[in-house]
Each structure stands twice: as structure tokens, then as C-alpha cells.
Scaffold this active site. Structure first.
Site, PDB file in Angstrom:
ATOM      1  CE  LYS A  99      47.185  13.383  18.304  1.00  0.00           C
ATOM      2  NZ  LYS A  99      47.053  14.536  19.203  1.00  0.00           N
ATOM      3  NE  ARG A 117      42.442  22.336  21.936  1.00  0.00           N
ATOM      4  CZ  ARG A 117      43.043  21.173  21.846  1.00  0.00           C
ATOM      5  NH1 ARG A 117      43.636  20.820  20.702  1.00  0.00           N
ATOM      6  NH2 ARG A 117      43.087  20.346  22.868  1.00  0.00           N
ATOM      7  N   GLY A 143      47.571  20.943  19.948  1.00  0.00           N
ATOM      8  CA  GLY A 143      47.599  21.469  21.312  1.00  0.00           C
ATOM      9  C   GLY A 143      48.779  20.894  22.076  1.00  0.00           C
ATOM     10  CE  LYS A 185      40.624  16.852  25.364  1.00  0.00           C
ATOM     11  NZ  LYS A 185      41.971  16.952  25.927  1.00  0.00           N
ATOM     12  CD  GLN A 240      47.275  18.816  25.360  1.00  0.00           C
ATOM     13  OE1 GLN A 240      46.710  19.884  25.556  1.00  0.00           O
ATOM     14  NE2 GLN A 240      47.182  18.164  24.216  1.00  0.00           N
ATOM     15  CG  ASP A 297      42.512  12.223  22.922  1.00  0.00           C
ATOM     16  OD1 ASP A 297      41.933  13.269  23.281  1.00  0.00           O
ATOM     17  OD2 ASP A 297      43.749  12.127  22.860  1.00  0.00           O
ATOM     18  NE  ARG A 346      41.668  12.046  19.174  1.00  0.00           N
ATOM     19  CZ  ARG A 346      42.757  11.346  18.839  1.00  0.00           C
ATOM     20  NH1 ARG A 346      42.657  10.281  18.078  1.00  0.00           N
ATOM     21  NH2 ARG A 346      43.953  11.720  19.262  1.00  0.00           N
TER      22      ARG A 346
END
Ligand code: S3P
Length: 465
Positions: free
Chosen positions: A42, A145, A117, A369, A192, A342, A420
Site C-alpha cells: 500500500k 485523525r 491517512g 490509526k 507519513q 501496522d 486491520r
């Protein structure tokens, strides 16, 4: 001896079954011995799309992840006037870039990052010289977020965000043609945040300097491969990155490897199933991403990386896993946090079946998250009867039960459709028994559309109710 099935499945996720209803899992998976290939990475898929939109000429990716997060990114770029041809059947995506600062800004533009995100935090950086005000929105989860983490540095470059003092979506961004480079300190270990500043640096004249805690380094590797002027000095805890902006770069081709974060669910499924083996082919095993393998091997798993190769700076390998009936607890070093960020939910499940008390600390980012994942991990462990304790809102102790088996009903719902949480619950159901009702299984399409097909291929049973 198990019958060896060496047939690799190359799954076409576009033909996935729609599953708006809950799924029911009430049977443990039987032993399996298979070779699989999980969906594309991803992080690399989104980075490919964003960088290709800034390159000069036609870039092409094979095996771009066909998930909703990537679709959102592609749709936003199309709205910004970028020509994109994505042939999902033939599994390639072509992006026609026109160089830096080449987006077409229409009036009243609204960009929807949906659940992603990464899409919003990285794409916003490419809008800091927009001539018009652009609205950025997301779904319910993304709208909760924190965006202050990118608003602050991007404002320093010269962009303006509206409404003032708002730190969540929906937000408006307005760029300037008078950008200035910045000095930035990234101390969360967030790729990020680092990547957002790196992309903004591309558009700004002069040199941007970033001092950053270690985190996944795909953006750095792509910058190097694209010959974007970047200098990196690696330190024990922090790296120093210097980028010279305003230098156009050429289009490129990229084969996206399989995603280690998606692979992690099948690694743990295999570890916790009896007499089983799996090979996950061509997975991206960048050192800044393989915390899950390091942690599980420290817990006594014998996961092996074979057939290692380098591709445009990234490491790729086949991951070989066998069942383990002797996992032991871990006191996990916080140094491994960002490389497994993650994967913690599925690691918690492994810890729930390990001998002894495991301790994972300084995971404050986990509750920021798609859902509050530290809280969800704790909640699911409590549901399955595994003693656990959250400490100071950022650490968790897990009292493992190697022989745990369930004989009760469990329902997973209202989890902000966090893909997830969904995947971890499904793996728990397939390895622990009991009767599980998991709502919103479609949430998996955010990152891993082939998830249920692979489960079926391995012999796992579920019903859509
Ligand atoms: C990502 C970085 C991680 C990760 C996310 C993808 C990326 O976030 O959780 O799923 O592609 O850069 P942070 O870097 O904010 O921890």
C-alpha cells in the site's frame, strides 16, 4: 506428511465478492501447506502514484494495489487533472505526469481521501502551491485523525489552512507561489509526517532539512532512484535528510512487491495453526518494515526470508513460515515500534498464545490509526479471555495462554471499519475456534482485497450472513 501444494495463486482482486453483511466463522482452519502471493504494498502504491504525477512523462506500475486507499489516491489525482489509465485486469497503471506544479486547479475542488491517512497526508503536500482553495475530506475514521502533524510543517512552507485552529478534516488548503524551504524535526517516528515534508520540499526552492526518527523509508529510496537531489545521513536514533527542491525528474516504471503488512496476517495464521506451512512470494522486506518478523522470531517463530533480491533500492524476498507450538513471550523493544506499527494487532494475537507475559511499550501512535488500535487489541483479547492491561494509555501487558481454545460466541462491530481490526479478528476466529460474527467485512478492501480469497484457498471456511 502434508501434501505439498506449490501452486502459487495470483489473485485477481477485482472479482471479489461483495460482502456488506457480517461474516460468520465457526470452524478452525485445518492444516495447510501452500504458496501464496498477497496483494501489492500500500505504501509503495500510493507513493508511486503521487511521484508519477510529478514526473515528466508516462510512468507505469505493475501490480499496483487494487484497494480503496489506492483508488482514493488515484481519484484525487484524476480530479487534479492527471491522466491515468489503470487496467485492473492486466494489472498495470499508467500515470501521465507533467512535472512539478502541474496540477489543474478547478474552482470548488473537493478531494476525498476516504479512509486513507497516507493519501491525504502526502497528497496535501503536493497542493501547497495551489492557486485555489481546495477542500479535503475523508470518511468517519479519517475525519477523527490528527492533521495538525502536517498542517504545522506545510504552513511553515507557506500554505494556509482553513478554518484556523482546526486540526481534523474537513479542511481547506490554499497554496502560494512564494514557498520557502524549512527545517523540520519529526519525533513521532511517523513516515507519513516525514514523507509529507519530503514531498513539499520537492515543490519548494532551496534546501529543506529534516531531522527524523527512524520510520519506513520508501520515500527516500524512491527519491534516490529518481535522482531527486537528496542527501541522507543516518544516525543511531535520528536521520538527517536534505532535499533540494524545484528539480524536475523523469517518469519511471515500478513493479510493486507484495505487502508485508498484509502478509503478517497469514504469517500469524500459519504460526498458530497445527502442522501447517506457507510460503509468501515476493514480499517487500525493507528493513524499516520487517519488525513483525523480528518480533515473532524473538518469540520463537522460525520465519525465514529466502530468495532475497534488491529492486530499485527495496528488498524483496519469499517468506517461509511453519506452525509453532512453542511461542514465548516478549518484552518488545520500543525501537521496533515504527517497523511493526501496522502489525501490532496481529502480534498481540500471537502474544495471546505465547507462554509468559508479553510487554509492548510506548505505542501512543497506535491509538491514532484508523481506529484506536491499542484499545481494540485489548478489547478483543479480553473478549477471548486473555488477561491484558493497558498502561498509561500507550503500553500493554498480555498474559499468554498457549493452549487457549474458545467455545463461545464473539461479535466484532462498531470498530470504525478498521481493516486491520477486521483481519485480526478473522485470524483469531480461524485459530481459536468459537463462533465469531464479524461485521463490515468489506472494510478489508481498504488495504487487502484478496484477504478472503486467500483464506478460502488455504481451506478456511466462512459464511456471509
Ligand atoms: C504509512 C505509514 C504509517 C502506517 C500507515 C502507512 C505510510 O503511518 O501506519 O499505514 O505509507 O507512510 P505513520 O508513518 O504515521 O506511523
Amino acid at each position: 506428511m502434508l501434501e505439498v501444494n506449490i501452486l502459487a495463486i495470483h489473485l485477481n482482486s477485482t472479482s471479489n465478492i461483495l460482502m456488506p453483511k457480517p461474516i460468520i466463522i465457526k470452524k478452525e482452519i485445518k492444516k495447510f501447506d501452500k504458496k501464496i502471493k498477497v496483494d501489492g504494498d500500500k505504501s509503495l502504491s500510493i507513493r508511486f502514484a503521487l511521484l508519477a504525477s510529478q514526473a515528466i512523462g508516462k510512468s507505469k506500475a505493475n501490480n499496483l494495489l487494487k484497494s480503496e486507499d489506492v483508488v482514493s489516491t488515484i481519484n484525487c489525482l484524476k480530479k487534479l487533472g492527471v491522466k491515468i489509465i489503470w487496467d485492473k485486469k492486466k494489472n498495470f497503471c499508467e500515470i501521465y505526469g507533467n512535472g512539478l506544479n502541474s496540477f489543474a486547479y478547478k474552482d470548488n475542488l473537493i478531494l476525498d481521501g476516504k479512509n486513507s491517512g497516507t493519501c491525504v497526508r502526502l497528497l496535501t503536500s503536493l497542493l501547497i502551491n495551489s492557486s485555489k482553495k481546495i477542500k479535503i475530506v475523508g470518511d468517519k475514521s479519517l475525519s477523527k485523525r490528527d492533521m495538525k502533524r502536517i498542517i504545522d510543517p506545510l504552513s511553515e512552507f507557506g500554505a494556509t489552512f482553513y478554518p484556523k485552529y482546526r486540526n481534523t478534516l474537513p479542511l481547506y488548503v490554499k497554496g502560494t507561489d512564494n514557498l520557502t524551504p524549512i527545517n523540520y524535526i519529526e519525533s513521532k517516528g511517523s513516515s507519513q509526517c516525514k514523507s509529507s515534508v519530503m514531498l513539499a520540499a520537492l515543490l519548494s526552492p532551496g534546501q529543506t532539512k529534516i531531522k527524523c526518527k527512524h520510520s519506513r523509508n520508501h520515500t527516500e529510496l524512491l527519491f534516490k532512484y529518481l535522482k531527486i537531489p537528496i542527501k541522507i545521513k543516518k544516525g543511531r536514533n535520528f536521520d538527517i535528510i536534505k532535499i533540494k527542491g524545484k528539480k524536475n525528474f523523469n517518469s519511471f516504471n515500478y513493479n510493486i512487491p507484495s505487502d508485508i503488512s498484509s502478509s503478517a496476517f497469514f504469517i500469524v495464521l500459519t504460526l498458530l495453526s497445527k502442522n501447517s506451512k506457507i510460503v509468501l512470494e515476493k514480499v517487500g522486506v525493507n528493513d524499516s518494515r520487517i519488525g513483525v518478523v523480528t518480533i515473532l522470531n524473538k518469540m520463537g517463530a522460525k520465519i525465514k526470508l529466502k530468495n532475497k533480491k534488491k529492486y530499485k533500492g527495496e528488498k524483496i524476498a519469499d517468506i517461509h513460515v511453519r506452525s509453532s507450538n512453542s511461542l514465548k513471550s516478549i518484552n518488545c523493544s520500543k525501537k521496533l515500534n515504527s517497523s511493526a506499527i501496522d502489525e501490532f494487532l496481529i502480534i498481540f494475537l500471537a502474544a495471546a498464545r505465547a507462554k509468559g507475559v508479553s510487554y509492548f511499550k510506548n505505542l501512543e501512535e497506535l491509538n491514532k490509526k484508523e481506529s484506536k488500535r491499542l484499545d481494540w487489541g485489548s478489547k478483543i483479547l479480553s473478549m477471548i479471555g486473555v488477561k491484558n492491561q493497558i498502561i498509561n494509555n500507550h503500553s500493554i501487558k498480555i498474559w499468554g495462554q498457549p493452549n487457549l481454545k474458545l467455545n463461545k460466541n464473539i461479535e466484532i462491530k462498531n470498530y470504525l471499519k478498521d481493516h486491520r481490526v477486521m483481519a485480526m479478528s478473522s485470524i483469531a476466529a480461524l485459530t481459536l475456534g468459537g463462533k465469531w460474527k464479524i461485521h463490515d467485512p468489506d472494510s478489508i478492501k481498504t488495504s487487502f482485497p484478496s484477504f478472503f480469497k486467500i483464506i478460502k484457498f488455504l481451506g478456511g471456511r466462512y459464511e456471509v450472513n
